[in-house]
Design a protein around this motif. Structure first.
Motif, short mmCIF file in Angstrom:
data_model
loop_
_atom_site.label_atom_id
_atom_site.label_comp_id
_atom_site.label_asym_id
_atom_site.label_seq_id
_atom_site.Cartn_x
_atom_site.Cartn_y
_atom_site.Cartn_z
N LEU A 30 -36.41 -12.27 -6.66
CA LEU A 30 -34.96 -11.76 -6.24
C LEU A 30 -34.78 -10.58 -5.56
O LEU A 30 -34.04 -10.03 -4.58
CB LEU A 30 -33.96 -11.73 -7.40
CG LEU A 30 -33.40 -13.20 -7.98
CD1 LEU A 30 -32.67 -13.09 -9.35
CD2 LEU A 30 -32.59 -14.01 -6.89
N ALA A 33 -36.07 -10.70 -2.23
CA ALA A 33 -35.09 -11.28 -1.16
C ALA A 33 -34.39 -10.51 -0.45
O ALA A 33 -34.11 -10.83 0.77
CB ALA A 33 -34.35 -12.21 -2.01
N TYR A 35 -31.36 -9.02 -0.16
CA TYR A 35 -29.74 -9.46 -0.40
C TYR A 35 -29.13 -8.31 -1.01
O TYR A 35 -28.16 -7.65 -0.58
CB TYR A 35 -29.13 -10.59 -0.56
CG TYR A 35 -29.25 -11.08 -1.78
CD1 TYR A 35 -28.42 -10.73 -2.60
CD2 TYR A 35 -30.44 -11.80 -2.41
CE1 TYR A 35 -28.40 -11.15 -4.03
CE2 TYR A 35 -30.63 -12.43 -3.78
CZ TYR A 35 -29.55 -11.96 -4.51
OH TYR A 35 -29.67 -12.45 -5.77
N ARG A 36 -29.64 -7.72 -2.15
CA ARG A 36 -29.10 -6.60 -2.87
C ARG A 36 -29.19 -5.35 -2.36
O ARG A 36 -28.52 -4.54 -2.68
CB ARG A 36 -29.74 -6.73 -4.41
CG ARG A 36 -29.43 -7.95 -5.13
CD ARG A 36 -30.15 -7.93 -6.49
NE ARG A 36 -29.87 -9.01 -7.29
CZ ARG A 36 -30.37 -9.29 -8.29
NH1 ARG A 36 -31.55 -8.53 -8.81
NH2 ARG A 36 -30.28 -10.29 -8.93
N VAL A 41 -24.35 -9.96 -2.83
CA VAL A 41 -24.23 -10.60 -4.12
C VAL A 41 -24.70 -12.18 -3.82
O VAL A 41 -24.37 -12.28 -2.79
CB VAL A 41 -23.23 -10.58 -5.43
CG1 VAL A 41 -22.90 -9.36 -5.54
CG2 VAL A 41 -22.01 -11.43 -4.55
N TYR A 42 -25.34 -13.04 -4.71
CA TYR A 42 -25.87 -13.92 -4.65
C TYR A 42 -24.79 -15.12 -4.01
O TYR A 42 -25.24 -15.79 -2.88
CB TYR A 42 -26.51 -14.79 -5.74
CG TYR A 42 -27.13 -16.34 -5.45
CD1 TYR A 42 -28.34 -16.27 -5.09
CD2 TYR A 42 -26.40 -17.26 -5.76
CE1 TYR A 42 -28.99 -17.54 -4.62
CE2 TYR A 42 -26.83 -18.56 -5.71
CZ TYR A 42 -28.09 -18.72 -5.03
OH TYR A 42 -28.63 -19.77 -4.70
N ASP A 43 -23.56 -15.16 -4.36
CA ASP A 43 -22.86 -15.97 -3.82
C ASP A 43 -22.04 -15.63 -2.34
O ASP A 43 -21.54 -16.28 -1.72
CB ASP A 43 -21.45 -15.95 -4.65
CG ASP A 43 -21.66 -16.87 -5.98
OD1 ASP A 43 -22.86 -17.60 -5.87
OD2 ASP A 43 -20.70 -16.94 -6.60
N LEU A 45 -24.07 -15.37 -0.02
CA LEU A 45 -25.23 -16.16 0.70
C LEU A 45 -24.88 -17.52 1.08
O LEU A 45 -25.42 -18.18 1.82
CB LEU A 45 -26.56 -15.92 0.35
CG LEU A 45 -27.11 -14.54 0.07
CD1 LEU A 45 -28.51 -14.67 -0.72
CD2 LEU A 45 -27.23 -13.61 1.13
N THR A 91 -26.66 -3.43 -4.77
CA THR A 91 -26.40 -4.00 -5.55
C THR A 91 -27.17 -4.25 -7.15
O THR A 91 -28.43 -4.39 -6.74
CB THR A 91 -26.01 -5.68 -5.34
OG1 THR A 91 -25.01 -5.66 -4.26
CG2 THR A 91 -25.29 -6.51 -6.36
N ASP A 96 -24.72 -8.45 -9.98
CA ASP A 96 -24.99 -9.75 -9.19
C ASP A 96 -24.45 -11.08 -10.06
O ASP A 96 -25.23 -11.66 -10.33
CB ASP A 96 -26.41 -9.90 -8.80
CG ASP A 96 -26.54 -10.96 -7.69
OD1 ASP A 96 -25.70 -11.58 -7.26
OD2 ASP A 96 -27.73 -11.06 -7.24
N HIS A 98 -22.03 -14.63 -10.15
CA HIS A 98 -21.55 -15.72 -9.58
C HIS A 98 -20.08 -15.79 -9.72
O HIS A 98 -19.62 -16.59 -10.46
CB HIS A 98 -22.07 -16.85 -10.08
CG HIS A 98 -23.63 -16.96 -9.97
ND1 HIS A 98 -24.46 -17.17 -8.75
CD2 HIS A 98 -24.71 -16.72 -11.00
CE1 HIS A 98 -25.69 -16.99 -9.10
NE2 HIS A 98 -25.78 -16.88 -10.43
N LYS A 101 -19.11 -19.70 -7.79
CA LYS A 101 -19.66 -20.76 -8.61
C LYS A 101 -18.58 -21.54 -9.42
O LYS A 101 -18.48 -22.72 -9.10
CB LYS A 101 -20.82 -20.43 -9.32
CG LYS A 101 -21.65 -21.79 -9.92
CD LYS A 101 -22.78 -21.38 -10.47
CE LYS A 101 -23.55 -22.30 -11.06
NZ LYS A 101 -24.74 -22.24 -11.74
#
Length: 124
Positions: A30, A33, A35-36, A41-43, A45, A91, A96, A98, A101
Motif C-alpha cells: 500500500l 502504491a 496514492y497516499r 484514499v483507497y476509495d 481510486l 494520507t 485511509d 473506506h 464501500k
C-alpha cells in the motif's frame, strides 16, 4: 474476482501465523502504491464508469463529495507537477478509510433484489 479476494482475505485472517507474515507485506504494498503520497484514499481510486458506483456516488453526503473532488484535483496537480505532497499533507494509514464501500454494497444489494424481483414468475 471479488469473491475470491474476499475468501483469501478471510483465510489469511483466520491463520495467525500467515497473517503476521502477510500484514507487513500488505502495508508495504500500500505504501509503494503511491496514492497516499498524493493525498488520495483507497476509495478515490474506484472507477466511476460503473452503474453501481455512479449510483453510490449520488448518495454520498455533499461534504464527502467535496472532499473526494478536492483530493482528486490535488492529486492531479501533483501528477502534473511530478511532485508528491509534504509528509504532513499525505494520507496517513489510519485516515485511509473506506467511505464509499458501504454505499456501493447497499446499491449492489438493491440491484440484486431488483433482479430477483424482476425474475419472479406469477404462479396461478
Amino acid at each position: 474476482m471479488a469473491a475470491i479476494a474476499k475468501r483469501i482475505a478471510e483465510y489469511t485472517k483466520s491463520r495467525p501465523g500467515l497473517y503476521k507474515v502477510m500484514r507487513p507485506l500488505a502495508d508495504k504494498y500500500l505504501d509503494l502504491a503511491g496514492y497516499r503520497k498524493v493525498g488520495l484514499v483507497y476509495d478515490d481510486l474506484i472507477s466511476e464508469e460503473n452503474d453501481v458506483v455512479q449510483k453510490a456516488l449520488k448518495r454520498l453526503p455533499p461534504r464527502l463529495v467535496y472532499d473526494r473532488m478536492f483530493r482528486q484535483r490535488r492529486a492531479m496537480q501533483c501528477s502534473l507537477a511530478h511532485q508528491i505532497l509534504p509528509p504532513e499533507e499525505q494520507t496517513k494509514p489510519e485516515d485511509d478509510i473506506h467511505y464509499l464501500k458501504p454505499y456501493i454494497e447497499e446499491v449492489q444489494r438493491e440491484f440484486a433484489e431488483r433482479k430477483e424481483f424482476d425474475a419472479m414468475v406469477k404462479s396461478k
